[in-house]
Design a protein around this motif. Sequence first.
Motif, PDB file in Angstrom:
ATOM      1  N   LEU A  68     -15.199   3.200   4.369  1.00 18.61           N
ATOM      2  CA  LEU A  68     -14.885   2.099   3.657  1.00 18.61           C
ATOM      3  C   LEU A  68     -14.274   1.249   4.340  1.00 18.61           C
ATOM      4  O   LEU A  68     -14.395   0.002   4.480  1.00 18.61           O
ATOM      5  CB  LEU A  68     -14.185   2.318   2.464  1.00 18.61           C
ATOM      6  N   PHE A  69     -13.292   1.601   5.447  1.00 21.40           N
ATOM      7  CA  PHE A  69     -12.736   0.851   6.328  1.00 21.40           C
ATOM      8  C   PHE A  69     -11.858   2.000   7.312  1.00 21.40           C
ATOM      9  O   PHE A  69     -11.691   2.892   7.047  1.00 21.40           O
ATOM     10  CB  PHE A  69     -11.787  -0.110   5.788  1.00 21.40           C
ATOM     11  N   ASN A  76       4.961   0.260  13.939  1.00 20.45           N
ATOM     12  CA  ASN A  76       5.000   0.090  12.712  1.00 20.45           C
ATOM     13  C   ASN A  76       4.274  -0.657  12.125  1.00 20.45           C
ATOM     14  O   ASN A  76       4.206  -0.759  10.963  1.00 20.45           O
ATOM     15  CB  ASN A  76       6.489   0.071  12.358  1.00 20.45           C
ATOM     16  N   ILE A  78       0.312  -1.455  10.680  1.00 16.72           N
ATOM     17  CA  ILE A  78      -0.794  -0.936  10.233  1.00 16.72           C
ATOM     18  C   ILE A  78      -1.921  -1.984  10.251  1.00 16.72           C
ATOM     19  O   ILE A  78      -1.829  -3.147   9.803  1.00 16.72           O
ATOM     20  CB  ILE A  78      -0.797  -0.339   9.132  1.00 16.72           C
ATOM     21  N   LEU A  80      -6.455  -2.729   9.451  1.00 14.59           N
ATOM     22  CA  LEU A  80      -7.271  -2.378   8.687  1.00 14.59           C
ATOM     23  C   LEU A  80      -8.519  -2.978   9.307  1.00 14.59           C
ATOM     24  O   LEU A  80      -8.534  -4.106   9.506  1.00 14.59           O
ATOM     25  CB  LEU A  80      -7.284  -2.598   7.274  1.00 14.59           C
ATOM     26  N   GLU A  82     -12.893  -3.743   8.968  1.00 11.71           N
ATOM     27  CA  GLU A  82     -14.152  -3.417   8.166  1.00 11.71           C
ATOM     28  C   GLU A  82     -15.245  -2.494   9.165  1.00 11.71           C
ATOM     29  O   GLU A  82     -15.290  -2.635  10.278  1.00 11.71           O
ATOM     30  CB  GLU A  82     -14.711  -4.469   7.899  1.00 11.71           C
ATOM     31  N   ARG A 260     -11.049   5.620   5.908  1.00 19.60           N
ATOM     32  CA  ARG A 260     -11.003   5.794   4.290  1.00 19.60           C
ATOM     33  C   ARG A 260     -12.628   6.122   4.038  1.00 19.60           C
ATOM     34  O   ARG A 260     -13.388   5.197   4.390  1.00 19.60           O
ATOM     35  CB  ARG A 260     -10.266   4.845   3.474  1.00 19.60           C
TER      36      ARG A 260
ATOM     37  N   LYS C   5     -10.967  -1.908   0.030  1.00 19.84           N
ATOM     38  CA  LYS C   5      -9.962  -2.082   0.846  1.00 19.84           C
ATOM     39  C   LYS C   5      -8.741  -2.740   0.460  1.00 19.84           C
ATOM     40  O   LYS C   5      -8.810  -3.943  -0.134  1.00 19.84           O
ATOM     41  CB  LYS C   5     -10.268  -3.246   2.232  1.00 19.84           C
ATOM     42  N   PRO C   6      -7.393  -1.976   0.489  1.00 14.51           N
ATOM     43  CA  PRO C   6      -6.201  -2.464   0.107  1.00 14.51           C
ATOM     44  C   PRO C   6      -5.724  -3.835   0.814  1.00 14.51           C
ATOM     45  O   PRO C   6      -6.131  -3.959   2.086  1.00 14.51           O
ATOM     46  CB  PRO C   6      -5.311  -1.305   0.010  1.00 14.51           C
ATOM     47  N   LEU C   8      -2.097  -5.028   2.522  1.00 14.26           N
ATOM     48  CA  LEU C   8      -0.866  -4.462   3.150  1.00 14.26           C
ATOM     49  C   LEU C   8       0.325  -4.903   2.265  1.00 14.26           C
ATOM     50  O   LEU C   8       0.594  -5.950   2.205  1.00 14.26           O
ATOM     51  CB  LEU C   8      -0.904  -4.650   4.627  1.00 14.26           C
ATOM     52  N   LYS C  29       2.831  -8.053   2.738  1.00 15.80           N
ATOM     53  CA  LYS C  29       2.889  -8.545   4.044  1.00 15.80           C
ATOM     54  C   LYS C  29       2.578 -10.082   4.385  1.00 15.80           C
ATOM     55  O   LYS C  29       3.245 -10.718   4.859  1.00 15.80           O
ATOM     56  CB  LYS C  29       1.815  -7.764   5.024  1.00 15.80           C
ATOM     57  N   SER C  48      -1.863   2.989  -1.346  1.00 12.29           N
ATOM     58  CA  SER C  48      -2.323   4.064  -0.411  1.00 12.29           C
ATOM     59  C   SER C  48      -1.264   4.198   0.594  1.00 12.29           C
ATOM     60  O   SER C  48      -0.271   3.325   0.879  1.00 12.29           O
ATOM     61  CB  SER C  48      -3.419   3.064   0.493  1.00 12.29           C
ATOM     62  N   THR C  91       4.723   0.592   5.786  1.00 14.04           N
ATOM     63  CA  THR C  91       3.489  -0.126   5.254  1.00 14.04           C
ATOM     64  C   THR C  91       2.985   0.732   4.219  1.00 14.04           C
ATOM     65  O   THR C  91       2.551   1.909   4.842  1.00 14.04           O
ATOM     66  CB  THR C  91       2.751  -0.677   6.298  1.00 14.04           C
ATOM     67  N   ARG C  95      -4.284  -1.951  -3.995  1.00 13.85           N
ATOM     68  CA  ARG C  95      -5.250  -2.592  -4.603  1.00 13.85           C
ATOM     69  C   ARG C  95      -5.176  -2.890  -5.951  1.00 13.85           C
ATOM     70  O   ARG C  95      -4.446  -2.127  -6.533  1.00 13.85           O
ATOM     71  CB  ARG C  95      -6.575  -1.740  -4.535  1.00 13.85           C
TER      72      ARG C  95
END
Lengths: 335, 287, 276
Positions: A68-69, A76, A78, A80, A82, A260, C5-6, C8, C29, C48, C91, C95
């Motif tokens: 999903l991603f 620190n 994060i 994401l 695609e 995920r 996709k969430p 952050l 964020k 998440s 972090t 969703r």
Amino acid sequence: MKEFIINTDEIANLISSLPADKWDILAPAKDGKSFDYVLSSDKPIINSEAPPSKISFKEYFFPKSETLFYYKREANEISLTEPKFAEKKLLVLAAKPCDAASLPILSKVFNWDYKDEFFNKRVNNSVIIGLSCAYSDESCFCTSVGLDRNNTKGSDIFLTPFNDKQYVLSVVSDKGDSFVKEFLPNLTEFTGTKETKEFIDNKPFDYKKTKDWIAANFENKIWAETGEVCIGCAQCAFVCPTCHCFDIVDENCDLNCGRRIKNWDACQFGVFTKHASGHNPRNSQEKRYRQRVSHKFDYYYEKFGEVLCTGCGRCTRGCPAGIDIGEIVFSISNQ
Amino acid sequence: MPDLIEIAKGLLESKEVSFIIGYTKDRFGRVKPYIAKSVEDANNLMFDHHSIHNLAVYLTRLKIPENGRVGIVAKSCDIKAIIALIQENQIKREQVYIIGMNCSGVVTHSTDEWKKENIQIKCKYCADKAPMLYDAVAGTAEPFEQPDDTQEVLMQKLETMSSAERWDFWAKEFEKCIKCYACRQVCPMCYCEQCLAEKNQPQWITTSPTPAGNFSWNIIKAFHMAGRCVGCHECERACPMGIPLTLLTRKMGMVAGKEFNYRHGMAIDQPTLVGSYNFNDNEDFIK
Amino acid sequence: MNIYKPELVEIKDIIEETPDIRTLRLQFKNPETQKAFAFKAGQFAEYSVFGEGECTFCIASSPTRPEFLECSFKMAGKVTKAMSKLNIGDTMGLRGPYGNHFPIEDMKGKNIVFIAGGIGMAPVRCIIWNVLDLKDQFKDISIIYGARTVADLVYKNELEDWKKMAGVKTVVTVDPGGETPDWNGEVGFVPSIVEKVSPKAENTVAIICGPPIMIKFTMPVLKKLGFKDDDIITTLENRMKCGLGKCGRCNIGSVYVCKDGPVFTYTQMQQLPDEF
């Protein structure tokens, strides 16, 4: 509906002439005793009389495991990303009508309100050539769920055998129309009449009646009788063209990265509905089997106006405990 | 010899058992597991060469009353599983009334004819076609032409492969796995209330049907069968993807036999291989 | 758009409510997302911890206080345990919002009785603050809250704030045996305290959330007091993964808790098959 005549060698030409960097071809092939949909098979089997493959083709639209991603941790922070989506198009050749029909049925759940772009992209990127079916055994019941041997639901193009060397090609959708114009521009129009075999349904039932019965019989001995024999595996759900339950899990590649994933899951597993507290609303195989039948013939119909079943009979043919869902629904409908 | 239905009727009428786990035929003639609860139900029981299912799986799936007794229709290979369950303290001998069936070999599919090519390989090695532990015996065993052991050829081929080649062989087979867990659910020896694959604190087995997840599941399942598999081949029959799972369990069984002179499911009072320790146990072969 | 996709969020504060319940104060964020994030009391979200997975709980803060989002959770499963190990500044993903909401518009001009047990206070707290922040639009407010022991009470400071508010009757109780020597609240199970407080049913909406056993024994009390089934509102929970009406586990009959719920009237609840 536009109809053309297509010769077997024209089909062979189509397979060899589709640019391999732009198209994948999915077609039935024989693997030992059984049939399977095989990707870019060099020996596609275009045979109306072939039995359904062991497992439906849903994996090509709703993969057994799909990213999903990706997540990545740096300091620190994060981030994401695609997943990349394959640009290649998919031609499904000689799909059984009971497989092709699953796509519009699945589309309902993947698109009510929230739209699942993973499923949609794959469907939009494909062309389905359905093939009229001349097979039937004691497990099939497509006519009872509103389909039949020549049903074009879900197909973009549909083939019906005309004689040993020729098929009638029907253009079903706009996508099919563009495909024919691009890759099969020189076909002769067909004006005659097609003849097809009649389907013998061994367990004819009325799905509307079945729905009403299920809605009124949440408590019934039929669930316990089947639940005690059901061993609780997910063979039925995973070979099914319409079962679509899934799990979402994280898989790490190392401490700081991972992905995920959406994985196939099934209502027959005990942990499927188990809360973290230990409470489980469907804590017995009886309840889980009831859920499977009710979801297919009552809940889905109630919500989406479609029976969540194409009558392909795979779940029955493969059940290690010999359970026949068609027989259950048949007996329900005849009560 | 009294026939199966007569025995079953007697047991249910006298209430000696609360139900009988057996086989029946549906209206298309397909054989399937069946739970007979009344004398009338007993009329539906049958046994023939399509009675392939190992019904011992139901002894731990269904609730057997603590002081009660249930009947089970079992062929020789299934009886090994019943003995193994008694050896592993999952059921007590007095909880089961075993109706042992004289067996003439079984075939996989309802449409398969009873002939050499279709008879299961396990039947070839069923040294004791007559039931070995029973409370009653029924049926007649007919001689049959033994199947070819096509698996043995593959077993030998695997033995000669390098570990990298073997890895590739299994990677290709496990690639097919869809994690339906039919192999686990159909296995009479997989009776854990919570399977290791369902535990996530910590996550021992990756749940995804990906190469990593499929390897960890199939290898761990195979290891859990070491010295415990009774060779009923139900896992391979149930697998919808055609993974040759019994190659692994058979190899495990061969190792248990060779290194420890042990075979599971042979005697109810024999300590299990993994449940007993002998100072002289060979461990040289473990690398 | 990738619906799985969430966004952050950063943990701005952590409140240890009880030995096993925590409240996280979260902020997106991206300030634009924070500004655009609109929800209604009763809705839930998927939270998440990357590398561990997602879990589902209601949004416990009120939409009238949009600068933060808060969630309260009990450490029970894999993800909640991982959440309990996070620190301020870490972090997470979020969703949502998903599901339906409390019918706050229809509740205006009425008396409201809030009844909660244990962690069941989390969704109720959201609507309590929502109502209290718009207090002039509602009539009398009663809050009845119980937990097993004094240590298990959540939002302890807020319970004190509510007690001091005019027009709000706040009764806090602990199960018999759960009291401390200096406990000055009630001692007794929630159903019997509801009976003791005996809120009037006329022009009143009851919002109830707590363990199934509490709901089961409080319903007859409310019925006896004259509450109509349509005026008793609860929020259900079920195992969820997607929150989007697709993954197939939260349904009770043809009702998807994630889409058709989680808020149900007692009338609707009685129509559901007995499988929750």
